[in-house]
Each structure stands twice: as C-alpha cells, then as structure tokens.
Design a protein around this motif. Structure first.
Motif, mmCIF file in Angstrom:
data_model
loop_
_atom_site.group_PDB
_atom_site.id
_atom_site.type_symbol
_atom_site.label_atom_id
_atom_site.label_comp_id
_atom_site.label_asym_id
_atom_site.label_seq_id
_atom_site.Cartn_x
_atom_site.Cartn_y
_atom_site.Cartn_z
ATOM 1 N N ASP A 419 0.838 -1.207 0.000
ATOM 2 C CA ASP A 419 0.000 0.000 0.000
ATOM 3 C C ASP A 419 0.873 1.257 0.000
ATOM 4 N N ALA A 420 1.955 1.204 0.771
ATOM 5 C CA ALA A 420 2.860 2.356 0.829
ATOM 6 C C ALA A 420 3.531 2.591 -0.521
ATOM 7 N N MET A 421 3.946 1.511 -1.186
ATOM 8 C CA MET A 421 4.561 1.644 -2.514
ATOM 9 C C MET A 421 3.589 2.255 -3.513
ATOM 10 N N ALA A 422 2.333 1.838 -3.437
ATOM 11 C CA ALA A 422 1.327 2.395 -4.340
ATOM 12 C C ALA A 422 1.150 3.889 -4.078
ATOM 13 N N SER A 423 1.139 4.267 -2.785
ATOM 14 C CA SER A 423 1.001 5.685 -2.434
ATOM 15 C C SER A 423 2.193 6.503 -2.919
ATOM 16 N N ASP A 424 3.363 5.871 -2.937
ATOM 17 C CA ASP A 424 4.566 6.555 -3.430
ATOM 18 C C ASP A 424 4.576 6.722 -4.940
ATOM 19 N N GLY A 425 3.691 6.059 -5.634
ATOM 20 C CA GLY A 425 3.648 6.137 -7.086
ATOM 21 C C GLY A 425 4.643 5.232 -7.780
ATOM 22 N N PHE A 426 5.155 4.214 -7.046
ATOM 23 C CA PHE A 426 6.137 3.310 -7.631
ATOM 24 C C PHE A 426 5.507 2.301 -8.587
ATOM 25 N N LEU A 427 4.253 1.935 -8.361
ATOM 26 C CA LEU A 427 3.652 0.797 -9.051
ATOM 27 C C LEU A 427 2.837 1.227 -10.266
ATOM 28 N N ALA A 428 3.095 0.551 -11.385
ATOM 29 C CA ALA A 428 2.364 0.853 -12.610
ATOM 30 C C ALA A 428 1.071 0.064 -12.714
ATOM 31 N N GLU A 429 0.978 -1.038 -11.950
ATOM 32 C CA GLU A 429 -0.234 -1.850 -11.948
ATOM 33 C C GLU A 429 -0.294 -2.617 -10.634
ATOM 34 N N PRO A 430 -1.430 -3.205 -10.311
ATOM 35 C CA PRO A 430 -1.534 -3.927 -9.034
ATOM 36 C C PRO A 430 -0.490 -5.036 -8.924
ATOM 37 N N PRO A 431 0.052 -5.248 -7.736
ATOM 38 C CA PRO A 431 1.093 -6.260 -7.572
ATOM 39 C C PRO A 431 0.526 -7.676 -7.590
ATOM 40 N N GLN A 432 1.380 -8.621 -7.940
ATOM 41 C CA GLN A 432 1.046 -10.045 -7.854
ATOM 42 C C GLN A 432 1.706 -10.606 -6.595
ATOM 43 N N VAL A 433 0.904 -11.215 -5.730
ATOM 44 C CA VAL A 433 1.413 -11.774 -4.473
ATOM 45 C C VAL A 433 1.052 -13.254 -4.421
ATOM 46 N N ILE A 434 2.067 -14.098 -4.297
ATOM 47 C CA ILE A 434 1.859 -15.548 -4.197
ATOM 48 C C ILE A 434 2.615 -16.050 -2.970
ATOM 49 N N ARG A 435 1.900 -16.753 -2.112
ATOM 50 C CA ARG A 435 2.538 -17.265 -0.901
ATOM 51 C C ARG A 435 3.382 -18.489 -1.218
ATOM 52 N N ILE A 436 4.420 -18.669 -0.414
ATOM 53 C CA ILE A 436 5.342 -19.785 -0.579
ATOM 54 C C ILE A 436 5.100 -20.780 0.557
ATOM 55 N N GLU A 437 4.838 -22.028 0.193
ATOM 56 C CA GLU A 437 4.631 -23.081 1.208
ATOM 57 C C GLU A 437 5.877 -23.958 1.188
ATOM 58 N N ARG A 438 6.713 -23.781 2.161
ATOM 59 C CA ARG A 438 7.962 -24.527 2.200
ATOM 60 C C ARG A 438 7.737 -25.888 2.838
ATOM 61 N N GLU A 439 8.640 -26.828 2.546
ATOM 62 C CA GLU A 439 8.524 -28.174 3.123
ATOM 63 C C GLU A 439 8.844 -28.143 4.609
#
Length: 439
Positions: A419-439
C-alpha cells in the motif's frame, strides 16, 4: 438369508449413472457385506434423457424429497449438488425419516454439515460423505479412522482438478490462463461458467470438510480465505521455475497459535515436494502429523468412476454395519473453530511488481519493505522485455517487472508495504502476491 439394502439415488448425472453401473458390475462382491445392494428408486429432472442405463423395475420420482420419504428406499444417495434447494431438502427428509444418507455434496456439508450431522445422530443413522472431497481418494476415511492416534498440525492439497490442469498446461506449454481455460471447457474439465472452480470456491468447500475432520471442529466455510488462479501469468510460472518452485492452487488448513488457519490460494511449492509432482486433473492431499510426519495421498479427484468409487465404498460400509460420525466426532463435540485471521498468516512471499523505470524506485521499494521488518531473500529485475525501447542511459520509460522473494513475514506487513509503494507512485499496476509453502 441375505438381507437387502434398497437404494434411492437422487441425481442421475455423470456420477449417479456411474454409481448404478458400478453396483450392477460389482454386485456379487458387494454382497459379501452380508446384504444384497439394489437400486430401487431414482430421481432426476429429465426422464427423457438417454443415460445408457437399464432402469426397468426401478421406481422414478420427479420429486427427490418424495423419494427420500418412500417406503421403497432404505438408504438415500444424494448426488444432486448445491448447498441449498432440492439437495438440502432431500437429505433433511431422509434423515428425518430415519434413513442413512450417502452424499458427494461438498457445498452442502461445508455450509450445513453440523446441522445435518446433528439430525443424523438424532435419528440414529449415518451421514456418509467420502465422495465429497478429492473424488476417489479415501482421505476422509484416513483422517477419521486411520490417523486416530496422530495429532494433526496441517492438512493441505490440490483439491480441484480443473485448476491443476490449467496451471499444468500453462507451465508446460507457456500458455495464458485464458487459452488453457478454453481448452479445459472443450474437454469437459471446466463448466461454461468456471467461476466456482477457478476462483477457488470449490476448493474452499472441500477444505472446510477436511479442517473439521483434522481438528475436530464444526465445518466453517465462511472462515476460509479464498483466492483463485485467474491472475496467474506465464511470467509467474517462469519465475517460479527459475526459483525452484511450481505454482499450485492449494487448500491449506493449519493449527497455529492464533487459531485454525483456513486458506485457498495459488501457492509456490518446492519442486522437490511430492505435491509439486501432481500434474493434470489429478488431486493430492498431504497430512502433517506428529507420528507419521508427512503422508501424501494422490489419485483421481473427479469424474464419474472416481467419485462413484467413493460413493459405493460408503454404501458398502453401511451394508456391512460399519458406521462412524460424519466428521469423526459426535456432532455435540464439534465446536466452531477459533479462526486465525489471514492478516496474521506468516510465511515466505513471491511478490511481482510492475514498477516505473526511473531512478530510486528499486531503493524505495526496498525501504518500504524494511520499514515493516520484511527481509528480502532475493530481488530479481527483468529488463529483457523492454530492452528494445531503452534509451542510452538504459532506461525504457516503460514499466518493468521487479520480483521480490521474502523470508517469513506476516500478511499484514506485506500488504501494508505494498500500500505504501502504491502511495509513493512506484507501481504501474496492481502487484502479484503468491505465498510460498515450504517443506
């Protein structure tokens, strides 16, 4: 003298027709239960449809509730589907009439399982539901019976063959989600309206049932956090491959200090894990417990024969007098789970940003992550897609993908930093977030 178990089958789709064929084919073997199993009544919406079945001598009911109440039926097999309407009324009528029920209806059990389990116990009959999760994989029996001596800490799996087929094709052939979905629909793996599958709701219903069995709680479909796969891109799958992962839509239920986490979302799993090897329409469920550590069950998760296999197994148990509470414990012992809110989830994350190609952006992104004590395992920047438009200073003026891999962090911290990055104007489009499930 051998007794008879008379079945009324409500719903004559692919699964219902397969159940009738399987009972006819395996009649002699099934009689070893001590009872002859016979279909005496059926109900479906369309009498005129040719299902390739010999229904001579079988009573047809236009109303499945009337079938459930009929004196011609000892056990009701509900294969209508859906959480409400005819399916719910039929199961309720059967239980009220003192008749055991076999069902493959995950939506019904996820939303009304506790009430139906109470009704079954009040009438002294069984509510059997092996076919409601993972098709032909006997995961409910395993959780309810085979692992009684184990304390389970986590259960997770690939519970929707449509999504696994799409992600497998996208990875292996570099295709888009839209192209793979179109093929899945042409092959009959996906419905004309695929929302229920690809947006994760089908998996969520199955997960709610597994959670109840694993942790002794009432089914809590409303407590499942749900994300689908429609936003996954070929770039995400390529990046996962480079990093040693595959992307799978997982349903995960886990006991944490904050309560029971129930979540459905695209997940990066290590290629070395058993569940990463599961491709196509196959399902898999992994159970983590104190005694066995990790147990993975893999097999056909959908289709007429696979689901009928589980339905007929439940029928055979009833014929043999083998009964158990639907969710492994008496309904009176099933309390609502203490929900662990998704914002408190902690784990590794893959984050793909589309950032403006200008000085200071990468440093600003790293600063925003550090402010929330998020440690970065790696940062990868991909400029190859925009190299043709770069100026002599190496900048394209076009958005570029920036991939971050984090160490363990909370969902709340990740979302706040984005959210902070979006407010800073860094992002050109919504971010992709994928969780990592480790063994």
């Amino acid at each position: 003298m051998t007794q008879e178990l008379r079945l009324g089958i409500a719903g004559l789709g692919t699964v219902g027709a397969s159940v009738i064929r399987m009972i006819a084919r395996r009649g002699e073997a099934l009689s070893r239960t001590g009872m002859t199993i016979r279909v005496t009544a059926v109900s479906a919406r369309d009498r005129s449809r040719d299902r390739g079945l010999d229904l001579s001598g079988v009573t047809w009911f236009d109303d499945p509730v009337a079938l459930a109440r009929s004196g011609e039926v000892d056990c009701v097999v509900e294969l209508i589907g859906g959480a409400e309407g005819a399916a719910k009324r039929t199961v309720e009528a059967a239980l009220a009439a003192g008749k055991p029920v076999v069902t493959a209806n995950k939506a019904l059990l996820a939303h009304h399982g506790l009430a139906l389990a109470r009704a079954a116990e009040a009438s002294g009959v069984s509510l059997a539901c092996e076919a409601s999760v993972a098709g032909g994989i006997p995961v409910i029996k395993v959780l309810r019976e085979a692992l009684a001596g184990n304390a389970i800490s986590r259960v997770y799996g690939i519970l929707n063959g449509t999504c696994n087929y799409i992600l497998s094709r996208m990875e292996l052939e570099g295709l888009t989600f839209e192209a793979c979905l179109k093929d899945a629909q042409a092959l009959g793996y996906a419905e004309a309206d695929p929302t229920f599958d690809v947006e994760g709701f089908d998996t969520a219903h199955k997960l709610a049932i597994l959670t109840s069995l694993a942790f002794g709680t009432a089914p809590d479909a409303d407590g499942v956090s749900v994300e689908g796969i429609s936003a996954i891109t070929p770039l995400d799958l390529r990046m996962a491959d480079e990093l040693g992962y595959r992307i799978k839509l997982l349903g995960v239920a886990e006991a944490t200090s904050a309560g029971i986490e129930q979540r459905v979302h695209p997940t990066m799993v290590p290629k070395s894990s058993a569940i990463a090897q599961v491709m196509g329409v196959t399902n898999a469920v992994t159970i983590d417990s104190d005694a066995l550590r990790e147990l993975t069950l893999i097999g056909p998760g959908a289709g007429g024969e696979a689901t009928a296999s589980a339905v007929v197994a439940d029928i055979a148990d009833l014929a043999a007098g083998r009964t158990a509470p639907a969710f492994g414990r008496p309904a009176t012992a099933l309390a609502p789970p203490a929900r662990a809110e998704m914002q408190r989830h902690e784990g590794g994350y893959y984050i793909r940003l589309s950032v403006h190609d200008r000085p200071g952006v990468a440093a600003g992104v790293a600063t925003r992550m550090a402010e929330r004590e998020i440690s970065l395992e790696s940062i990868l920047q991909r400029r190859s897609e925009v190299a043709a438009t770069q100026d002599r200073r190496g900048r394209s003026g076009m958005p570029v993908p920036l991939v971050l891999i984090t160490y363990a962090a909370t969902e709340a911290a990740i979302r706040a930093s984005l959210d902070a990055m979006a407010s800073d104007g860094f992002l050109a489009e919504p971010p992709q977030v994928i969780r990592i499930e480790r063994e």
